[in-house]
Design an enzyme around this catalytic site. Structure first.
Site, PDB file in Angstrom:
ATOM      1  N   ASP A   1       0.827  -1.209   0.000  1.00  0.00           N
ATOM      2  CA  ASP A   1       0.000   0.000   0.000  1.00  0.00           C
ATOM      3  C   ASP A   1       0.859   1.256   0.000  1.00  0.00           C
ATOM      4  OD1 ASP A   1      -2.341   1.447  -0.014  1.00  0.00           O
ATOM      5  OD2 ASP A   1      -3.154   0.534   1.794  1.00  0.00           O
TER       6      ASP A   1
ATOM      7  N   ASP B   1     -10.625   1.728  -2.998  1.00  0.00           N
ATOM      8  CA  ASP B   1     -11.075   1.552  -1.615  1.00  0.00           C
ATOM      9  C   ASP B   1     -12.595   1.574  -1.517  1.00  0.00           C
ATOM     10  OD1 ASP B   1      -8.624   1.222  -0.454  1.00  0.00           O
ATOM     11  OD2 ASP B   1      -8.438   3.263   0.310  1.00  0.00           O
TER      12      ASP B   1
END
Length: 734
Positions: A479, A549
């Site tokens: 990430d 997301d």
């Protein structure tokens, strides 16, 4: 050989299966663009450039030829200062402060295969006969600046890659201020420009604009390819749509600041360009030094956007992504993030993993919160040591217990970041991007490590590798959760500070090369707050990316549809999450959430231990169905049927390469009172075969001819409910 040089016309003709790209040497020295479009069968060109005299406001490079002006000439790699007033492809500042450059043809080579780009991701070949490469050497005699303009033609795909390598062959220092990878001048302006733009949780929405005189540009200055823009543009001809017409695509294999732009000039010709963003960029090129631009991938299609997309899909899936996972089906996973966030312990993690195993899920992923003292997002990034408060027996013991049940074990990292509240930052406060005497702007209470520094890169490789060696880990979610500010490095001198952002990307790529090479058995998934770095550069190291997301099924229709313009389904992570959805608060059925997520790399992101018996049964059925279909979904050809940007209905489908099997999704956002009856027309099937059909698991007793399914279509569901979905499965029958 797919590249031909005609000595009588001084033309280079690049031919793929269905595309031609033609360059001419004018006056034996100037590189000009003649043609890019459907394949021309001959290797010679019957009609070359038309040139006429323009007014004195188009200055003449050759005093004895008033028809020759860079202001009107379609160039292959235009510079600045010699009469071209359009956007240059490159700029270099010389020791005397001037920026006028004048590149001339010196030589060329045509070779089989495709060379690597040093330090940068790029497409590749496995056998030399798959592609041919043309390298044209251009040189400024006055300054010694040399540019090697490289073209690779993939013989069986309508794709051409371009890049440029600069060399300072002079005796004084140069400063590269602009270095684009590709520039193409088209003969008219009768196009629409397509781009993929959005925001965090709203990535890669499809946008069109009609060309007008002047500059139309998308750009990222954020230090990453970004949620806001994607390093891709396309030009659609006057009558082009999803299935027909001329389309020209440019995609950049790069993960940092980029620019993609189209400029229409006074004569209604069009210049299309892509490459590194020149904003806040400069590269000091000392005598003997070289600078390599990233690779641009150019795709032409005569079969509309769909044809362009399928070329990008196949190229990026098979000749950009690498490693042992490239051709393997991807595991169905359960991620604990939206189930627990930071609040978990070992028993809770094991209970979710056990529930997943019972339902047929194959991989458990432990997300953020397992390291340091990470109880929220304000601390511990950079301290990649297990938190013994949450995992008293250690990460390795937890992973072994889960894998002993037959599940795989995966782990989340954010290695490029550092929290000010961390042991790493307290020991090395100069390791982050920063500039002297300025405060350090926070994003999510974190700073960005300076990957232009070798010591920082070494630390990341060592610390991440130590964790990956400590446990039976087969998946990593990598990430990156903020964009760059105060872009400066403590180790670079003043005249190299504007190199920092690009040096960061080179450092990141070197880190990824080392880690992914050391742990080839691990499936790496890229993430940047979801889709903030969904680009070809990352796919070279990690064959899939967390698409967004935003896990809401309705929002994912637009996100996944837009993403499919360039990127294959095998690159898209897609999960079923809880409702009300954590990003938008919407309530959608388990069925619809599953159907949308099945169009990518399938998984779940919720607390499986809290499901009802009915929901558990539905998960079992979804998992079983995806296992039957995933090879088709991940490796089949993709067709867009109905766009969520144009309709209340979205539909897409996957077809196996041998046309024996197909899978289609149909999604209705809102119910329409007394609405129309629809027919859904399929694509990509064999018109001469017959197919069986099942809808949401119910088999239709009839069979249907392929031509009927495509041209007449099937009866679309008439559903009086919001957020409805249906899955169709087709199989060829004798």
């Amino acid at each position: 050989m797919s590249i031909f040089f005609d000595t009588t016309q001084s033309t280079f003709h690049l031919q793929s299966r269905s595309t031609s790209y033609v360059i001419q040497l004018m006056k034996s020295t100037h590189l000009v663009h003649l043609y890019w479009g459907p394949r021309l069968q001959g290797t010679s060109i019957g009609s070359l450039l038309q040139q006429i005299e323009r007014a004195s406001f188009s200055p003449n490079y050759h005093a004895d030829d008033r028809t020759f002006s860079f202001d009107t000439l379609p160039q292959e790699y235009p510079g600045y200062g010699r009469g071209d007033y359009g956007e240059p492809a490159f700029e270099a500042k010389h020791s005397n402060g001037t920026t006028v450059n004048d590149l001339h043809y010196v030589s060329h080579t045509i070779t089989a295969g495709k060379p690597k780009l040093q330090g940068l991701p790029a497409t590749y070949v496995e056998q030399e006969q798959e592609a041919d490469t043309l390298e044209i050497v251009l040189r400024d005699k006055l300054t010694g600046l040399e540019a090697v303009v490289s073209y690779t033609v993939f013989n069986e795909l309508n794709a051409i890659t371009r890049s440029v390598k600069f060399r300072n062959d002079g005796t004084t220092t140069l400063h590269i201020q602009r270095a684009l990878s590709s520039s193409v001048d088209l003969a008219d302006d009768e196009y629409r420009m397509m781009q993929l733009s959005g925001a965090w949780t709203r990535e890669r929405h499809v946008h069109y604009r009609t060309l007008a005189p002047g500059l139309q540009r998308i750009e990222s200055k954020r230090g990453s390819s970004s949620h806001q823009q994607n390093p891709f543009i396309a030009l659609l001809g006057k009558d082009a749509n999803e299935d027909q017409g001329q389309v020209y695509g440019m995609s950049l294999v790069y993960s940092g600041n980029f620019v993609a732009q189209v400029e229409v000039d006074q004569f209604h010709t069009t210049r299309m360009q892509i490459g590194l963003s020149p904003f806040d960029f400069e590269w000091k090129l000392e005598a003997g030094d070289t600078f390599q631009t990233p690779e641009a991938v150019l795709v032409h299609s005569s079969e509309g956007l769909g044809g362009m997309s399928r070329t990008y899909h196949k190229l990026y899936r098979t000749r950009l992504s690498r490693g042992e996972h490239r051709d393997q089906v991807r595991p169905i996973l359960i991620n604990n993030w939206e189930a627990t966030y930071f609040n978990f312990d070992a028993p809770k993690i094991k209970s979710i993993a056990a529930a997943g195993k019972e339902l047929g899920i194959e991989l458990f992923v432990l997300d953020d919160g397992w390291f340091g003292h990470r109880d929220d997002d304000r601390t511990s990034l950079g301290d990649w040591v297990e938190d013994r408060r949450k995992l008293p027996e250690g990460l390795g013991k937890l992973a072994k217990e889960i894998t002993a049940t037959g599940m795989q074990f995966g782990l989340w990292f954010e290695p490029e970041m550092v929290s000010p509240d961390s042991d790493l930052y307290r020991a090395h406060p100069d390791w982050c991007l920063h500039v002297p005497d300025r405060s350090r702007t926070m994003g999510r209470e974190q700073l960005i490590l300076d990957l232009s520094r070798q010591d920082v890169c070494d630390y990341i490789v060592e610390s991440v590798s130590a964790v990956l060696s400590s446990a039976p880990i087969t998946y990593v979610k990598w990430d990156m959760n903020r964009n760059m500010s105060e872009i400066g490095s403590a180790l670079l001198p003043a005249d190299r500070q504007r190199e920092t952002a690009h040096r960061y990307m080179l450092g990141l790529y070197s880190v990824l090369e080392k880690i992914t090479s050391t742990f080839p058995h691990i499936l790496f998934e890229s993430c940047s707050g979801g889709g903030g770095r969904f680009d070809p550069g990352m796919l070279y190291y990690m064959p899939q990316t967390w698409t967004s997301d935003d896990t809401d099924a309705v929002e994912r229709l637009k996100i996944q549809y837009g993403t499919s313009t360039v990127y294959p389904a095998s690159a898209m992570g897609a999960h079923v999450s809880d409702v009300p959805n954590h990003q938008v608060g919407r309530m959608t059925s388990f069925t619809t959430r599953g159907h949308v997520a099945m169009s990518g790399n399938f998984g779940y992101e919720l607390d499986l231990t809290k499901l009802t018996d009915t929901e558990k049964q539905e998960v079992k059925e979804q998992v079983a169905q995806y296992k039957e279909l995933r090879e088709l979904i991940q490796f089949g050809e993709f067709y867009r049927l109905l766009s969520p940007f144009e309709s209340n209905i979205t539909s897409w489908m996957f077809v196996s390469e041998d046309q024996q099997e197909a899978f289609a999704g149909y999604f209705q956002v809102l119910s329409v009172p007394n609405g129309p009856l629809r027919r859904l027309k399929l694509k990509g099937l064999d018109p001469h075969r017959r197919y069986s059909m099942s809808v949401n698991g119910v088999t239709d007793p009839n069979t249907y001819a392929g031509d009927e399914l495509m041209y007449h279509g099937i009866i679309a569901p008439y559903a009086q409910e919001d957020f409805y979905s249906a899955l169709f499965v087709f199989k060829a029958v004798e």
